[in-house]
Write a protein that holds these residues in place. Sequence first.
Motif, PDB file in Angstrom:
ATOM      1  N   GLY A   1       0.820  -1.206   0.000  1.00 33.14           N
ATOM      2  CA  GLY A   1       0.000   0.000   0.000  1.00 33.14           C
ATOM      3  C   GLY A   1       0.853   1.254   0.000  1.00 33.14           C
ATOM      4  N   ALA A   2       1.936   1.229  -0.780  1.00 34.76           N
ATOM      5  CA  ALA A   2       2.787   2.428  -0.873  1.00 34.76           C
ATOM      6  C   ALA A   2       1.913   3.651  -1.151  1.00 34.76           C
ATOM      7  CB  ALA A   2       3.827   2.258  -1.976  1.00 34.76           C
ATOM      8  N   ARG A   3       0.865   3.423  -1.956  1.00 36.34           N
ATOM      9  CA  ARG A   3      -0.050   4.521  -2.323  1.00 36.34           C
ATOM     10  C   ARG A   3      -1.490   4.188  -1.918  1.00 36.34           C
ATOM     11  NH1 ARG A   3       3.866   3.622  -5.858  1.00 36.34           N
ATOM     12  NH2 ARG A   3       5.228   5.384  -6.373  1.00 36.34           N
TER      13      ARG A   3
ATOM     14  N   TYR B   1       1.637  -2.719   4.018  1.00 36.67           N
ATOM     15  CA  TYR B   1       2.748  -1.762   4.073  1.00 36.67           C
ATOM     16  C   TYR B   1       2.260  -0.435   3.513  1.00 36.67           C
ATOM     17  CZ  TYR B   1       5.954   0.633   0.845  1.00 36.67           C
ATOM     18  OH  TYR B   1       6.576   1.572   0.069  1.00 36.67           O
ATOM     19  N   VAL B   2       2.605   0.641   4.190  1.00 35.08           N
ATOM     20  CA  VAL B   2       2.303   1.981   3.674  1.00 35.08           C
ATOM     21  C   VAL B   2       3.596   2.792   3.659  1.00 35.08           C
ATOM     22  CG1 VAL B   2      -0.146   2.148   4.310  1.00 35.08           C
ATOM     23  CG2 VAL B   2       1.615   2.744   6.000  1.00 35.08           C
ATOM     24  N   SER B   3       3.636   3.761   2.747  1.00 31.01           N
ATOM     25  CA  SER B   3       4.838   4.588   2.595  1.00 31.01           C
ATOM     26  C   SER B   3       4.550   6.008   3.078  1.00 31.01           C
ATOM     27  CB  SER B   3       5.248   4.640   1.127  1.00 31.01           C
ATOM     28  OG  SER B   3       6.334   5.543   0.968  1.00 31.01           O
TER      29      SER B   3
ATOM     30  N   SER C   1       2.812   9.880  -1.666  1.00 33.93           N
ATOM     31  CA  SER C   1       1.750  10.897  -1.650  1.00 33.93           C
ATOM     32  C   SER C   1       1.778  11.747  -0.388  1.00 33.93           C
ATOM     33  CB  SER C   1       0.384  10.240  -1.815  1.00 33.93           C
ATOM     34  OG  SER C   1       0.444   8.873  -1.652  1.00 33.93           O
ATOM     35  N   LEU C   2       2.425  11.287   0.697  1.00 34.59           N
ATOM     36  CA  LEU C   2       2.431  12.076   1.932  1.00 34.59           C
ATOM     37  C   LEU C   2       3.598  13.072   1.986  1.00 34.59           C
ATOM     38  CD1 LEU C   2       1.426   9.485   4.699  1.00 34.59           C
ATOM     39  CD2 LEU C   2      -0.034  11.039   3.389  1.00 34.59           C
TER      40      LEU C   2
ATOM     41  N   ALA D   1       8.371  14.065   9.711  1.00 35.84           N
ATOM     42  CA  ALA D   1       7.908  14.434   8.369  1.00 35.84           C
ATOM     43  C   ALA D   1       6.685  13.590   7.988  1.00 35.84           C
ATOM     44  CB  ALA D   1       9.034  14.235   7.362  1.00 35.84           C
ATOM     45  N   ALA D   2       6.684  12.343   8.409  1.00 38.78           N
ATOM     46  CA  ALA D   2       5.535  11.474   8.107  1.00 38.78           C
ATOM     47  C   ALA D   2       4.284  11.964   8.848  1.00 38.78           C
ATOM     48  CB  ALA D   2       5.851  10.034   8.503  1.00 38.78           C
ATOM     49  N   LEU D   3       4.463  12.349  10.119  1.00 44.57           N
ATOM     50  CA  LEU D   3       3.310  12.865  10.883  1.00 44.57           C
ATOM     51  C   LEU D   3       2.786  14.151  10.248  1.00 44.57           C
ATOM     52  CD1 LEU D   3       4.625  12.108  14.488  1.00 44.57           C
ATOM     53  CD2 LEU D   3       2.500  11.209  13.498  1.00 44.57           C
ATOM     54  N   HIS D   4       3.705  14.971   9.771  1.00 47.12           N
ATOM     55  CA  HIS D   4       3.313  16.206   9.079  1.00 47.12           C
ATOM     56  C   HIS D   4       2.490  15.860   7.837  1.00 47.12           C
ATOM     57  CE1 HIS D   4       3.889  19.775   6.468  1.00 47.12           C
ATOM     58  NE2 HIS D   4       3.801  20.428   7.614  1.00 47.12           N
TER      59      HIS D   4
END
Length: 371
Positions: free
Chosen positions: A186-188, A211-213, A217-218, A256-259
């Motif tokens: 689930g990269a996207r 799995y997510v990235s 897109s984030l 950065a991911a939380l942002h």
Amino acid sequence: MSGSDASALRTRRLRALRGCHTVLSGIRPTSVAEQLDAMRAGAPDDLLPDFYGEGGAVEALERRVADLLGTETAVFFPTGTMAQQVALRYGAELTGRTGVGLHPLGHPRQHERDAYAVLGGLRAVLTTRDPRNPTAEEVAALDEPVGSLMLELPLREAGFVLPTWDELVDVVRAARDIGARVHIDGARLWESTVHLGRPLAEVAALADSVYVSFYKSLDGISGAALAGDAALARYARAWRHRFGGMVFQQWPAALAALHGLDHELPRLAGYVAHARTVAEVLAGLPGARVFPAPPHTHQFRLWLPYPADLLNDANLALAEQEQVWFAGQWRDGEVPGLAMTEVTVAGPALALDAERIVDLAARFLRRVTAA
Ligand SMILES: Cc1ncc(COP(=O)(O)O)c(C=O)c1O
């Protein structure tokens, strides 16, 4: 082109894109200073650094992702490449099967130097050669046992294509029927909920691991999470260590991911909606093809009847001289004189209605045809 020439050209393109006031495909790159400012804004004064993957922003991010996906746990990984190898070998250990149901266009086959095989001792059992996710019938008819079926949602190298929700449910059922676990690449996945018509947690609930990235897109710096149950998380932490992924501090990537989860995730559905308008306009250009039409996410493929070099040069000249970015990263395909790019409709494109996109495309094509 030498490595240093390629790097210089990449920097030139990034600078040109950053200087543009109008951007159709992609986003304006932020400077390191801007990224630090965003991180600072998201870090309370008393936030302590994480320690080998525990505590701090990493732990907060893991909780946030597990909540969003409705899973018991989520484990932070420095890369998705590492996270997915762990997920696939877990499936192999639990089922005693080294076969993995993979699509030939999926990330492990295309972009990971066959790590699942070389490091994990796993074997690919190809689900389908068609440029789309496999159907339930194809999975039921696999001629070798697989421990896991991996579904890349959306399948990037096929044009960011998704199944329908019903097709997804059916293919998952078919995997279970042959005794396989289901892993979602689930990269996207974040933006896939629009086409699937279901919230993240409902999609994730179909799978044993997801799995997510954080940097696609984030717009994060790097990093991934592997979500699933507590047993998966224990295994994931052990194998993350073994694979060299127990990094001392990872708070920059986590912040950065939380942002991204705060600021980009809520905007993705709007990008997907606008991508339909952008794709429709671009499909009307002379000799153009768009796929899929309409796009399944905010990304899609665009072909134009010119060599890639010509299109890349025209785009760069437009950016440097008029501060307008159409689309970059054109590449030649199998048909000579027909090049393809992946269009990403994100924040900057929201400012462009159909009329402005027509105008922008005309300015780009004038440079192409004049060259
Ligand atoms: C579909 C897909 N899966 C997995 C990955 C791997 O992610 P990472 O670069 O974090 O290893 C990517 C990265 O581009 C991807 O596009």
